[in-house]
Design an enzyme around this catalytic site. Structure first.
Site, short mmCIF file in Angstrom:
data_model
loop_
_atom_site.label_atom_id
_atom_site.label_comp_id
_atom_site.label_asym_id
_atom_site.label_seq_id
_atom_site.Cartn_x
_atom_site.Cartn_y
_atom_site.Cartn_z
N ASN A 68 0.75 -1.08 -0.35
CA ASN A 68 0.06 -0.11 0.03
C ASN A 68 1.01 1.31 0.22
OD1 ASN A 68 -2.21 0.72 0.36
ND2 ASN A 68 -1.24 2.33 2.15
N HIS B 197 3.13 5.76 -10.28
CA HIS B 197 3.02 4.34 -9.73
C HIS B 197 2.19 3.99 -11.30
CE1 HIS B 197 -0.14 1.80 -8.29
NE2 HIS B 197 0.88 0.73 -7.63
N HIS C 295 16.09 3.97 -9.97
CA HIS C 295 17.20 4.52 -9.25
C HIS C 295 17.89 4.82 -9.24
CE1 HIS C 295 12.33 4.60 -7.83
NE2 HIS C 295 12.95 5.98 -6.76
#
EC number: 2.3.1.26
Length: 550
Positions: free
Chosen positions: A415, A425, A460
């Site tokens: 979550n 996302h 990243h």
């Protein structure tokens, strides 16, 4: 119904006339507590006890009342959003909310996830922090952060005055981090103009001749190959070469690399969303080719979303005061991070004594880095995901401000990943996860999730390696291994508050690890430079072998 109400009213009036004493007692419930004894004095103890009792009863009823009101309010907002979406999106919204119908018990189903074939639905809505900051209790937390910034500034001024005998108003760290800014500007313009022209021209040229082409497959492969060359060669290697060749400082590098990744994702979304429309048009033998206008593509390049649409929900006006406030908050966060590095980070690493790399030094460094790491996390979230994106959304009258959700309430890492950065996302969900399942099979959901984690971790780590001028895959290990493991272990079935505590604990510890490892490596490479470094020297950790005083 009206007759019944009149009869009940008459009955109450008749009863009140028959029992005037009882009615008088009901209208004066405090009369009993205020009765004075024979000496004419009010019993203060009895009055205080009565007040305490009433307060306790009110506090006991308060949570039930708030829960009931919140439940009805969530139902009202959900129904309102459903009706609004059905008006704006027609049949698409009906399909979407038929999926959500199975979640009737979940009153907080706010993501409005559409089926993969429909894509993301954009709805005019405010950012969550804008709503929460209207509550006095939440706004007080915001004021506490401002007070902490004031204390950082005062602490820096006082220490400089004691050490130097004068006020030292220098921002050497900030000016160094954003050095060589003209190079950043012209590099950004080249990236923007190329992204604005090349993908649109290639798509337009392919779309206009696709239905008439005798070899549509070869035409598609040729234009797709050119688009890949542009993505990898121009947007991929070009900005990276500029960053390394001109030896830009860290913050300037970050701006270029961040914009490089953003333009790559935007160009991919534009082509990915419009190619199926052209294919369907050719299949239906339509006379018109659905090609977006230049203005639509230009608006998308600046809009705070990575999902292309021909149109988005728009607000009627621009609140320029709101825009100015958001940009002021962004600059305030920059200075906040500067003072955190100046007062918390730099002394921490400069005061480490000369001793070899060991577990003791590492553990102390990690725990001392947790506080500045967490503050930087909060400031990064607030400055970019809230202030920066809302400022551009307001200037462009972009209506859908759901750039994040209530990630701080997450009881699972799955979550947290969905709610921390909704903008990225959504792109990963539709163009990486769903396209992976479409290309291979819907049975490989775990493999698709693994692929998404790998792509995100590599990007990243690439950004950090280029910005810091060394490869130290700490973030990759934390994200790819621990993050992915937590995603499966601490999943959505965990709902108890203890899981939220564990999530925050691991998040704090992870940020401390990142700040400690990367800062140690940065200082090691600054104080132990190599004359003729090889490629292995860029990927071999210098902090493990270098003995120096920070």
């Amino acid at each position: 119904m009206v007759g019944e109400e009149k009869m009940s009213l008459r009955n109450r009036l008749s009863k009140s006339r028959e029992n005037p004493e009882e009615d008088e007692d009901q209208r004066n419930p405090a009369k009993e507590s205020l009765e004075t004894p024979s000496n004419g004095r009010i019993d203060i103890k009895q009055l205080i006890a009565k007040k305490i009792k009433l307060t306790a009863e009110a506090e006991e009823l308060k949570p039930f009342f708030m829960k009931e009101v919140g439940s009805h309010f969530d139902d009202f907002v959900t129904n309102l959003i459903e009706k609004s979406a059905s008006l704006d999106n027609g049949g698409c919204a009906l399909t979407t909310f038929s999926v959500l119908e199975g979640e009737k018990n979940n009153h907080r189903a706010k993501d409005l996830r559409a089926p993969p074939e429909q894509g993301k639905i954009f709805i005019a809505r405010r950012s969550l922090l804008d709503e929460l900051l209207e509550v006095d209790h939440i706004r007080t937390i915001y004021h506490m952060f401002i007070a902490l910034l004031i204390l950082f500034i005062l602490s820096t001024l006082v220490v400089d005055y004691i050490d130097e005998g004068r006020l030292v108003l220098e921002f050497s760290l900030l000016s160094y981090a954003f050095g060589k800014f003209p190079t950043v500007v012209w590099t950004w313009w080249i990236m923007f103009l190329s992204t604005f022209s090349v993908p649109y021209f290639l798509f337009q040229h392919w779309a206009t001749g696709y239905s008439k082409s005798s070899h549509p497959l070869i035409r598609s492969l040729f234009h797709g190959f050119l688009f890949m060359i542009f993505q990898i060669g121009v947007l991929g290697f070009g900005p990276t070469y500029v960053v390394l060749a001109y030896t830009l400082p860290p913050a300037s590098r970050f701006i270029i690399i961040f914009e490089q990744i953003r333009f790559v994702m935007k160009a991919h979304s534009f082509v990915r969303e419009n190619v199926p429309r052209v294919l369907n048009s050719a299949k239906e033998k339509s006379s018109t080719v659905p090609i977006p206008t230049v203005n639509q593509y230009l608006y998308f390049l600046f809009a705070p979303t990575l999902i292309y649409r021909d149109s988005y929900p728009r607000n009627p006006t621009v609140r320029w005061g709101y825009v100015a406030m958001k940009f002021a908050q962004v600059f305030g966060c920059f200075f906040y991070v500067y003072y955190i590095f100046e007062r918390l980070c730099a002394p921490l690493f400069r005061n480490i004594k000369q001793e070899p790399f060991s577990a003791r030094v590492l553990v102390l460094c990690v725990f001392n880095s947790i506080l500045p790491g967490v503050l930087i996390l909060f400031l990064t979230f607030f400055a970019f995901l809230h202030c920066w994106l809302n400022a551009f959304a307001e200037m462009l009258r972009f209506g859908d401000r759901m750039f994040y959700k209530d990630w701080w309430n997450s009881t699972s890492y799955s979550n947290y990943y969905r709610t921390w950065n909704v903008v990225v996302h959504d792109w990963l969900y539709y163009y990486a996860y769903k396209d992976f399942l479409w290309f291979f099979s819907k049975r490989f959901k775990s493999a698709a999730m693994l692929a998404v984690f790998a792509v995100s971790a590599v990007v990243h780590e690439y950004a950090l390696a280029v910005c810091l001028s060394f490869f130290y895959p700490v973030l990759f290990v934390l994200f790819m291994f621990f993050g992915m493991a937590f995603n499966f272990i601490v999943n959505d079935s965990r709902k108890k508050p203890i899981w939220n505590v564990l999530m925050w604990t691991s998040l704090f510890l992870g940020n401390g690890v990142l700040l400690c490892f990367y800062s140690q490596e940065w200082y090691a490479r600054q104080h132990c430079p190599l004359k003729n470094p090889t490629f292995l020297d860029y990927v071999r950790p210098r902090s493990w072998t270098c003995r120096y005083v920070f």
